[in-house]
Design a protein around this motif. Sequence first.
Motif, PDB file in Angstrom:
ATOM      1  N   HIS A 141     -31.406  18.087   6.789  1.00 35.31           N
ATOM      2  CA  HIS A 141     -30.976  17.393   5.571  1.00 35.31           C
ATOM      3  C   HIS A 141     -30.094  18.326   4.739  1.00 35.31           C
ATOM      4  O   HIS A 141     -29.072  17.913   4.200  1.00 35.31           O
ATOM      5  N   ARG A 142     -30.482  19.569   4.672  1.00 34.88           N
ATOM      6  CA  ARG A 142     -29.727  20.565   3.892  1.00 34.88           C
ATOM      7  C   ARG A 142     -28.297  20.683   4.406  1.00 34.88           C
ATOM      8  O   ARG A 142     -27.346  20.679   3.626  1.00 34.88           O
ATOM      9  N   LEU A 143     -28.131  20.775   5.720  1.00 31.52           N
ATOM     10  CA  LEU A 143     -26.796  20.886   6.299  1.00 31.52           C
ATOM     11  C   LEU A 143     -26.005  19.600   6.087  1.00 31.52           C
ATOM     12  O   LEU A 143     -24.810  19.645   5.751  1.00 31.52           O
ATOM     13  N   ARG A 144     -26.643  18.466   6.255  1.00 27.11           N
ATOM     14  CA  ARG A 144     -25.933  17.196   6.032  1.00 27.11           C
ATOM     15  C   ARG A 144     -25.412  17.099   4.607  1.00 27.11           C
ATOM     16  O   ARG A 144     -24.290  16.652   4.369  1.00 27.11           O
ATOM     17  N   LYS A 185     -21.554  16.837   3.249  1.00 26.46           N
ATOM     18  CA  LYS A 185     -21.122  15.756   2.363  1.00 26.46           C
ATOM     19  C   LYS A 185     -20.460  16.306   1.101  1.00 26.46           C
ATOM     20  O   LYS A 185     -19.429  15.786   0.656  1.00 26.46           O
ATOM     21  N   ILE A 186     -21.040  17.351   0.544  1.00 25.76           N
ATOM     22  CA  ILE A 186     -20.469  17.927  -0.670  1.00 25.76           C
ATOM     23  C   ILE A 186     -19.114  18.558  -0.372  1.00 25.76           C
ATOM     24  O   ILE A 186     -18.143  18.338  -1.105  1.00 25.76           O
ATOM     25  N   LEU A 213     -19.511  13.433  -5.020  1.00 24.77           N
ATOM     26  CA  LEU A 213     -19.945  14.758  -5.466  1.00 24.77           C
ATOM     27  C   LEU A 213     -21.160  14.652  -6.380  1.00 24.77           C
ATOM     28  O   LEU A 213     -22.130  15.399  -6.226  1.00 24.77           O
ATOM     29  N   GLU A 214     -21.122  13.728  -7.308  1.00 26.00           N
ATOM     30  CA  GLU A 214     -22.254  13.550  -8.215  1.00 26.00           C
ATOM     31  C   GLU A 214     -23.494  13.152  -7.428  1.00 26.00           C
ATOM     32  O   GLU A 214     -24.578  13.707  -7.622  1.00 26.00           O
ATOM     33  N   MET A 215     -23.346  12.219  -6.506  1.00 25.84           N
ATOM     34  CA  MET A 215     -24.474  11.738  -5.718  1.00 25.84           C
ATOM     35  C   MET A 215     -25.064  12.831  -4.829  1.00 25.84           C
ATOM     36  O   MET A 215     -26.286  13.053  -4.815  1.00 25.84           O
ATOM     37  N   HIS A 216     -24.223  13.528  -4.102  1.00 25.41           N
ATOM     38  CA  HIS A 216     -24.739  14.457  -3.096  1.00 25.41           C
ATOM     39  C   HIS A 216     -25.161  15.800  -3.665  1.00 25.41           C
ATOM     40  O   HIS A 216     -26.052  16.445  -3.099  1.00 25.41           O
ATOM     41  N   THR A 217     -24.586  16.226  -4.774  1.00 26.59           N
ATOM     42  CA  THR A 217     -25.111  17.440  -5.408  1.00 26.59           C
ATOM     43  C   THR A 217     -26.498  17.160  -5.982  1.00 26.59           C
ATOM     44  O   THR A 217     -27.401  17.996  -5.882  1.00 26.59           O
ATOM     45  N   LYS A 218     -26.681  15.975  -6.531  1.00 22.88           N
ATOM     46  CA  LYS A 218     -28.001  15.579  -7.035  1.00 22.88           C
ATOM     47  C   LYS A 218     -29.006  15.500  -5.881  1.00 22.88           C
ATOM     48  O   LYS A 218     -30.108  16.047  -5.969  1.00 22.88           O
ATOM     49  N   GLU A 239     -31.943  22.397  -2.450  1.00 19.74           N
ATOM     50  CA  GLU A 239     -30.733  23.224  -2.443  1.00 19.74           C
ATOM     51  C   GLU A 239     -30.611  23.924  -3.792  1.00 19.74           C
ATOM     52  O   GLU A 239     -30.976  23.371  -4.830  1.00 19.74           O
ATOM     53  N   THR A 240     -30.116  25.144  -3.785  1.00 23.01           N
ATOM     54  CA  THR A 240     -30.001  25.909  -5.023  1.00 23.01           C
ATOM     55  C   THR A 240     -28.682  25.619  -5.736  1.00 23.01           C
ATOM     56  O   THR A 240     -27.677  25.286  -5.106  1.00 23.01           O
TER      57      THR A 240
END
Length: 144
Positions: free
Chosen positions: A32-35, A39-40, A52-57, A64-65
């Motif tokens: 999930h982290r790599l996906r 995406k970001i 960007l808003e969706m996937h950083t959240k 993720e840090t």
Amino acid sequence: MMTRMNVSEMEPKSYEILLAMEKYLATTDLSHRLRELIKIRASQINKCAYCLEMHTKDARENGETEQRIYALSAWEESPLFTDAERSALHFTEQITEISKQGVTDEVYENLKKHFTEQQIAQMIIAIGQINFWNRIAVSTRMVH
């Protein structure tokens, strides 16, 4: 900025297929982290604020840090990413910007050091999927 149109309302069957692909991608061997990093990064390149808003959240909610999210646009210079992640991010960039040079043998061979052929195939699909989402969001001016 106003949204031009709602593709999900205009083409609900297409959206069902896209969402089914997302469900499938969640079952692949890619973490999930790599996906989310894929995406970001693709969304940064495509300047897709909505994604960007969706996937950083999503990335933050899944551990993720902030530091890695902030450093993602400069992954080549950051020590925060593993060699495997770097190879995937380079691959993501070359696929996202495929008209510039395609995918080089060097990038592909490096990717094979870290991922199986099955995982590489899954990555190609995941990268293509986020690029498709980005194109929907950017062209219709989706607002997050």
